[in-house]
Write an enzyme that holds these catalytic residues in place. Structure first.
Site, PDB file in Angstrom:
ATOM      1  N   ARG A  58       0.850  -1.203   0.000  1.00 34.08           N
ATOM      2  CA  ARG A  58       0.000   0.000   0.000  1.00 34.08           C
ATOM      3  C   ARG A  58       0.885   1.251   0.000  1.00 34.08           C
ATOM      4  O   ARG A  58       0.649   2.199  -0.736  1.00 34.08           O
ATOM      5  CB  ARG A  58      -0.916   0.002   1.233  1.00 34.08           C
ATOM      6  N   CYS A 117      -1.967 -14.715  -3.297  1.00 30.59           N
ATOM      7  CA  CYS A 117      -1.735 -15.230  -1.938  1.00 30.59           C
ATOM      8  C   CYS A 117      -1.969 -16.738  -1.897  1.00 30.59           C
ATOM      9  O   CYS A 117      -2.230 -17.301  -0.836  1.00 30.59           O
ATOM     10  CB  CYS A 117      -2.572 -14.478  -0.908  1.00 30.59           C
ATOM     11  N   PHE A 133     -10.768  -6.212  -5.989  1.00 38.79           N
ATOM     12  CA  PHE A 133     -10.773  -7.004  -4.752  1.00 38.79           C
ATOM     13  C   PHE A 133     -10.368  -6.082  -3.587  1.00 38.79           C
ATOM     14  O   PHE A 133      -9.438  -6.362  -2.841  1.00 38.79           O
ATOM     15  CB  PHE A 133      -9.823  -8.208  -4.838  1.00 38.79           C
ATOM     16  N   ASP A 176     -15.410  -4.729  -5.218  1.00 38.11           N
ATOM     17  CA  ASP A 176     -15.399  -5.963  -4.424  1.00 38.11           C
ATOM     18  C   ASP A 176     -16.805  -6.548  -4.451  1.00 38.11           C
ATOM     19  O   ASP A 176     -17.795  -5.822  -4.560  1.00 38.11           O
ATOM     20  CB  ASP A 176     -14.978  -5.690  -2.973  1.00 38.11           C
ATOM     21  N   ASP A 198      -5.752  -7.767  -6.160  1.00 37.32           N
ATOM     22  CA  ASP A 198      -5.396  -8.493  -4.923  1.00 37.32           C
ATOM     23  C   ASP A 198      -6.464  -9.543  -4.628  1.00 37.32           C
ATOM     24  O   ASP A 198      -7.202  -9.443  -3.652  1.00 37.32           O
ATOM     25  CB  ASP A 198      -5.261  -7.500  -3.755  1.00 37.32           C
TER      26      ASP A 198
END
Ligand code: SAH
Length: 402
Positions: A216, A345, A232, A255, A305
């Site tokens: 960020r 991730c 996201f 989102d 993300d």
């Protein structure tokens, strides 16, 4: 002086102590001469080499591929409250890199990376959120909570054992429970000077994605006065950082979760930004990107993300396809010279995989690799266990003419 405790022991097959000697902290069931049926799930035990030498001490679970997770390689170290206190003190010392006036939310204990496998503790101001992921750590729960109270000055500790992954360990999925002090419904935190509200009881994971702090921060330099698309977005972490860079910056957050989008708006207001100047879209990102592309919309910066597309090795092939599709779509809505921050991730998708996906998605677009990241200093990795690096993030520039 404390009395020495004698732990039951188990013996490795010949030469199976080599990766342990290199610092690895897992023993797979196939490495054991015989399963130690004399130890119950989650029980402590000593591991001996085929020649009978003490190698390490850890905990056992007959139900999982990883049969033993190592806690210490020091035969004189008992696994007790003092052991836990020492590990916590070591972890607290690392987090002193954060000035609490600027950043008061971080991962305090990151499992194997902090020498306490199966345990995650996140700090949100004065509150701790604990996740116990293994049967072995569950056995240590009373001493652990006591040690956290003593070493952290937390005013409240919430145990959130609500992940279904616990079932693989033979553990119950529980409702969140306060084990010390008080834990409010909402905690205000600061991250790099930016304000956020965290719901430790119901928010995703422990309430906030602390592993993106450094990305960020890194995003700021690309966002000044730009049109930014945050896909996201959850509660708008990347969005607020971007919007704060310059009054001209315009951010679109997307989102699928309507409640997360509502909190994202609140985060704008909390940081002195006018949500009306920005867009908040509750939608599936794939649908959104397809429509944006059809409409010829272009952004200067795109953030991707997504949640983990692959949780197991079997799901890897499908996941790679989904990442490719997503990154291709993102590049299609970028201006020439635009910046893409793309993340994965999924533990089973490595940095090389992610770079491969990017280059396949790029084709003739001339993509320049700018920066790569993992999870940041509060999510340390045991260097002998690179496979435990789960988050990979890449900043690149879609130059258009390489
Ligand atoms: N970038 C966020 C964290 C993202 S977590 C941050 O910095 O805090 C992943 C998010 O993806 C979740 O909020 C989840 O609601 C959302 N999500 C999952 N699948 C989605 C989809 N197909 N389309 C849009 N959002 C999705």
């Amino acid at each position: 002086m404390q009395a020495t405790i004698h732990y039951p022991s188990t013996t490795l097959k010949p030469h199976r102590d080599e990766s342990l000697a290199g610092g690895h902290a897992w023993i797979f069931s196939g490495a054991l001469q015989q399963p130690p049926h004399w130890v119950k799930a989650g029980g402590l035990l000593d591991v001996k080499s085929a020649t009978g030498q003490f190698v390490a001490r850890g905990y056992y679970n007959p139900q999982t591929d990883i049969a033993i997770r190592i806690l210490t390689r020091n035969q004189d170290e008992m696994i007790d409250a003092e052991f836990l206190r020492q590990r916590i003190r070591r972890a607290v010392a690392l987090r002193s890199v954060f000035d609490p006036a600027i950043t008061n939310a971080y991962r305090l204990l990151h499992s194997e990376g902090d020498g306490l496998p199966g345990l995650v503790v996140d700090r949100f101001g004065d509150i701790l959120v604990v996740q116990i992921q293994t049967a072995g750590m569950e056995q240590l729960r009373p001493q652990l909570i006591e040690a956290l109270v003593q070493e952290t000055q937390a005013t409240g500790i919430l145990v959130r054992n609500d992940s279904t992954a616990r079932r693989r360990e033979g553990l119950e999925v529980e409702e969140p429970v306060v084990v010390s002090g008080e834990v409010p419904e909402q905690v205000a935190i600061r991250e790099n000077g930016v304000q956020f509200l965290v719901d430790p009881w119901h928010g995703q994971k422990t309430g906030f994605f602390l592993d993106q702090r450094d990305k960020r921060e890194a995003l700021r330099k690309y966002a000044h006065g730009k049109r930014v698309l945050n896909c996201f977005s959850y509660t708008g972490g990347f969005s607020v950082y971007a919007a704060l860079t310059n009054p001209e910056t315009r951010v679109t957050s997307v989102d699928v979760s309507a409640p997360a989008m509502e909190v994202a708006r609140q985060h704008f207001t909390l940081n002195g930004l006018d949500p009306a100047q920005h867009e908040f879209v509750t939608a599936d990102v794939f649908d959104y990107l397809e429509e944006a592309q059809r409409n010829g919309e272009l952004f200067d910066v795109v953030v991707l993300d997504p949640p983990a597309f692959a949780k197991t090795k079997d799901a890897r092939g499908q996941a790679l396809k989904a990442y490719r599709r997503l990154n291709t779509l993102a590049m299609q809505v970028l201006q020439p010279g635009g910046i893409l921050l793309t993340c994965s991730c999924s533990g089973v998708v490595g940095m090389d995989d992610l770079l491969g996906i990017l280059s396949q998605s790029a084709r003739h677009r001339g993509v320049q690799l700018l920066e790569t990241y993992t999870h940041g200093v509060d999510h340390p990795t045991n260097l002998a266990m690179p496979e435990t690096v789960y988050l990979k993030a890449v900043f690149c520039r879609v130059a258009g003419d390489l």
